[in-house]
Motif scaffolding. Structure first.
Motif, PDB file in Angstrom:
ATOM      1  N   ALA A   6      28.536  83.815  20.717  1.00 39.10           N
ATOM      2  CA  ALA A   6      28.032  84.034  22.071  1.00 39.10           C
ATOM      3  C   ALA A   6      26.507  84.003  22.097  1.00 39.10           C
ATOM      4  O   ALA A   6      25.906  83.405  23.010  1.00 39.10           O
ATOM      5  N   ALA A   7      25.885  84.619  21.109  1.00 38.16           N
ATOM      6  CA  ALA A   7      24.415  84.606  21.043  1.00 38.16           C
ATOM      7  C   ALA A   7      23.896  83.185  20.849  1.00 38.16           C
ATOM      8  O   ALA A   7      22.919  82.769  21.502  1.00 38.16           O
ATOM      9  N   PHE A   8      24.526  82.415  19.991  1.00 34.50           N
ATOM     10  CA  PHE A   8      24.114  81.028  19.760  1.00 34.50           C
ATOM     11  C   PHE A   8      24.293  80.196  21.028  1.00 34.50           C
ATOM     12  O   PHE A   8      23.402  79.421  21.413  1.00 34.50           O
ATOM     13  N   ALA A   9      25.440  80.360  21.692  1.00 37.93           N
ATOM     14  CA  ALA A   9      25.719  79.579  22.895  1.00 37.93           C
ATOM     15  C   ALA A   9      24.781  79.950  24.036  1.00 37.93           C
ATOM     16  O   ALA A   9      24.381  79.094  24.839  1.00 37.93           O
ATOM     17  N   HIS A  10      24.400  81.228  24.115  1.00 34.07           N
ATOM     18  CA  HIS A  10      23.548  81.686  25.212  1.00 34.07           C
ATOM     19  C   HIS A  10      22.086  81.315  24.978  1.00 34.07           C
ATOM     20  O   HIS A  10      21.426  80.750  25.860  1.00 34.07           O
ATOM     21  N   TYR A  11      21.572  81.606  23.794  1.00 30.49           N
ATOM     22  CA  TYR A  11      20.140  81.438  23.538  1.00 30.49           C
ATOM     23  C   TYR A  11      19.764  80.037  23.051  1.00 30.49           C
ATOM     24  O   TYR A  11      18.647  79.579  23.286  1.00 30.49           O
ATOM     25  N   VAL A  12      20.678  79.350  22.376  1.00 26.18           N
ATOM     26  CA  VAL A  12      20.369  78.014  21.864  1.00 26.18           C
ATOM     27  C   VAL A  12      20.905  76.920  22.786  1.00 26.18           C
ATOM     28  O   VAL A  12      20.196  75.961  23.104  1.00 26.18           O
ATOM     29  N   LEU A  14      32.890  83.989  26.561  1.00 25.28           N
ATOM     30  CA  LEU A  14      34.201  83.341  26.633  1.00 25.28           C
ATOM     31  C   LEU A  14      34.343  82.277  25.559  1.00 25.28           C
ATOM     32  O   LEU A  14      35.385  82.188  24.897  1.00 25.28           O
ATOM     33  N   LEU A  15      33.323  81.468  25.348  1.00 26.95           N
ATOM     34  CA  LEU A  15      33.362  80.453  24.307  1.00 26.95           C
ATOM     35  C   LEU A  15      33.515  81.094  22.933  1.00 26.95           C
ATOM     36  O   LEU A  15      34.292  80.614  22.093  1.00 26.95           O
ATOM     37  N   GLY A  16      32.794  82.186  22.690  1.00 28.12           N
ATOM     38  CA  GLY A  16      32.940  82.892  21.426  1.00 28.12           C
ATOM     39  C   GLY A  16      34.360  83.382  21.209  1.00 28.12           C
ATOM     40  O   GLY A  16      34.908  83.272  20.097  1.00 28.12           O
ATOM     41  N   ALA A  17      34.982  83.915  22.261  1.00 29.36           N
ATOM     42  CA  ALA A  17      36.357  84.399  22.150  1.00 29.36           C
ATOM     43  C   ALA A  17      37.348  83.262  21.936  1.00 29.36           C
ATOM     44  O   ALA A  17      38.354  83.424  21.247  1.00 29.36           O
ATOM     45  N   ILE A  18      37.077  82.095  22.513  1.00 25.92           N
ATOM     46  CA  ILE A  18      37.966  80.946  22.380  1.00 25.92           C
ATOM     47  C   ILE A  18      37.979  80.415  20.948  1.00 25.92           C
ATOM     48  O   ILE A  18      39.042  80.124  20.387  1.00 25.92           O
ATOM     49  N   VAL A  19      36.804  80.298  20.336  1.00 32.02           N
ATOM     50  CA  VAL A  19      36.730  79.662  19.004  1.00 32.02           C
ATOM     51  C   VAL A  19      36.765  80.668  17.861  1.00 32.02           C
ATOM     52  O   VAL A  19      36.830  80.266  16.695  1.00 32.02           O
ATOM     53  N   ALA A  20      36.717  81.964  18.147  1.00 28.11           N
ATOM     54  CA  ALA A  20      36.682  82.961  17.067  1.00 28.11           C
ATOM     55  C   ALA A  20      37.995  83.103  16.302  1.00 28.11           C
ATOM     56  O   ALA A  20      37.974  83.219  15.069  1.00 28.11           O
TER      57      ALA A  20
END
Length: 430
Positions: free
Chosen positions: A108-114, A124-130
């Motif tokens: 989530a941090a990578f998707a949000h900040y990068v 949500l993306l973090g939960a999907i791929v985790a």
């Protein structure tokens, strides 16, 4: 692609896989790579004979992935070795809770900040791929109920649990996007989506799995010839446990996995108790379910239904991986999606495993292998379409579809190509 061509493609693949299992087993790659390659070949990446649109067909894909994951969770659960001991389950419990939460947070941090996603979409993306996958991870899973390999046990048990433990984070992401009620200060999410849904799911699974194990044992203990249709019983247990969990807002994936575990554990305890009574002379050798030497009885529901579930698992794997391959275009391979997959495989997964297993007494070489073999697959696809079906905005849905499909595809390729040589080296070293 017409219906006739679909039948021809899938039927031809099933024939090939059925006629050449020994040859395929000797290949340095997994069967999932073969399915994916054919999907890419006939899909829009190369021949463009068909294109599967996950956004337009999300309702169908949700059902297909849901069924595939449920069958795989049951098959994983009944292979869990008995007896169930906390010292052995400690590592997978940590992986499915601590490591899961850390993976979601880092992605989530990578998707949000990068990558610039909104906070809700990033979570949500973090939960999907985790979550790791019980469907595509066959080559690193427990092979049979008597398998004592620690690495396989940790990976199988983790995959069985974290397909359910990811659900609270999916709901958190949906809540941050305004699509789910989190309550004041997230209180409803913590009490209902985390505590209640998790505890209730596990309790439903344990109780109903144990009940079916005892009922099947009792019926087979009768003095008359009583045959049970174990395949039907296994499927029936999945349906009842999952349906009941949905009715009371519990996590059904957790419930089904623990129902299978409880079923197997209950039957093994009954087998051992009957064997002990046989040695003491408390039951006769003509007892319908007693076997000298403490062996298994003629049949148990868990083992009797396992072969059928594994066949269904393979068929669902073939179909769904074909659809994944048929969903990708050449321009799907953007730097955003590829960088996310690399961050997940090379940073988030290994780091979360290392932190989660601190103090667990898991050997370093096992931790390293667990950190690498976090296979992503059908479970992630299910969470993706689940979110779409719960009102995910189209622009966000398209972005998450794009990234999730690349993560799954790259996982199939890199993990599928490395699993056999690394596992062979691991066994030789062990």
């Amino acid at each position: 692609m017409t219906g006739a061509l679909w039948f021809l493609l899938v039927g031809g693949l099933l024939l090939v896989m059925g006629l050449t299992p020994s040859f395929i087993k000797r290949l340095p790659v997994t069967s999932a790579i073969i399915y994916l390659s054919i999907g890419l070949l006939v899909g829009p990446t190369l021949l463009n004979a068909f294109h599967f649109n996950p956004l337009r067909e999300s309702a169908l894909l949700e059902v297909l992935t849901e069924v595939a994951v449920l069958i795989s969770l049951f098959a994983a659960g009944v292979k869990m070795p008995a007896p169930m001991r906390l010292d052995r389950w400690r590592a997978p419990l940590l992986l499915a809770s601590v490591s899961m939460a850390l993976t979601v947070a880092m992605v989530a941090a990578f998707a949000h900040y990068v990558l610039g996603l909104s906070l809700g979409a990033a979570v949500l993306l973090g939960a999907i791929v985790a979550p790791t996958d019980p469907v595509l991870a066959t080559d690193v899973q427990i092979r049979h109920p008597g398998d004592r390999d620690r690495l396989r046990f940790n990976l199988t048990c983790e995959a069985g649990m974290n397909d359910g433990s990811a659900f609270p984070f999916v709901m958190l992401g949906l809540g941050l996007l305004g699509l789910h009620d989190l309550g004041d200060f997230g209180l409803r999410w913590a009490l209902v989506d985390v505590l209640w849904a998790t505890i209730a799911g596990i309790a439903i699974g344990v109780v109903l799995g144990a009940a079916l194990g005892r009922l099947g044992w009792t019926l087979r203990s009768r003095r008359f010839d009583h045959h049970l249709m174990d395949d039907f019983l296994g499927l029936g247990l999945i349906g009842v446990v999952y349906g009941l969990s949905e009715l009371v807002n519990a996590w059904g994936f957790l419930a089904v996995f623990f129902a299978a575990v409880s079923l197997r554990q209950t039957e093994v305890r009954l087998i051992n108790a009957r064997a002990a009574n046989l040695e003491k002379g408390l039951v006769g050798h003509d007892d319908p379910v007693a076997t000298p030497g403490g062996g298994d009885p003629v049949a148990t529901v868990s083992e009797g239904s396992l072969v059928f579930k594994e066949h269904l698992e393979r068929i669902s794997e073939l179909l769904l991986i074909l659809l994944v391959g048929g969903s990708l275009f050449l321009d799907s391979w953007s730097w955003r999606a590829v960088s996310l997959a690399l961050f997940l495989f090379l940073v988030a997964r290994p780091l979360s495993v290392a932190i989660g297993l601190l103090g667990s007494r898991t050997p370093a070489h096992v931790r390293g292998m667990v950190g690498w073999f976090g296979v992503r697959g059908i479970g992630s696809l299910y969470y993706l379409v689940y979110a779409i079906e719960h009102g995910l905005p189209e622009d966000v849905a398209l972005e998450l579809i794009h990234m999730t499909l690349i993560v799954i595809t790259m996982s199939i390729l890199v993990h599928g190509a490395s699993v056999k040589p690394l596992m062979n080296r691991f066994w030789r070293a062990g």
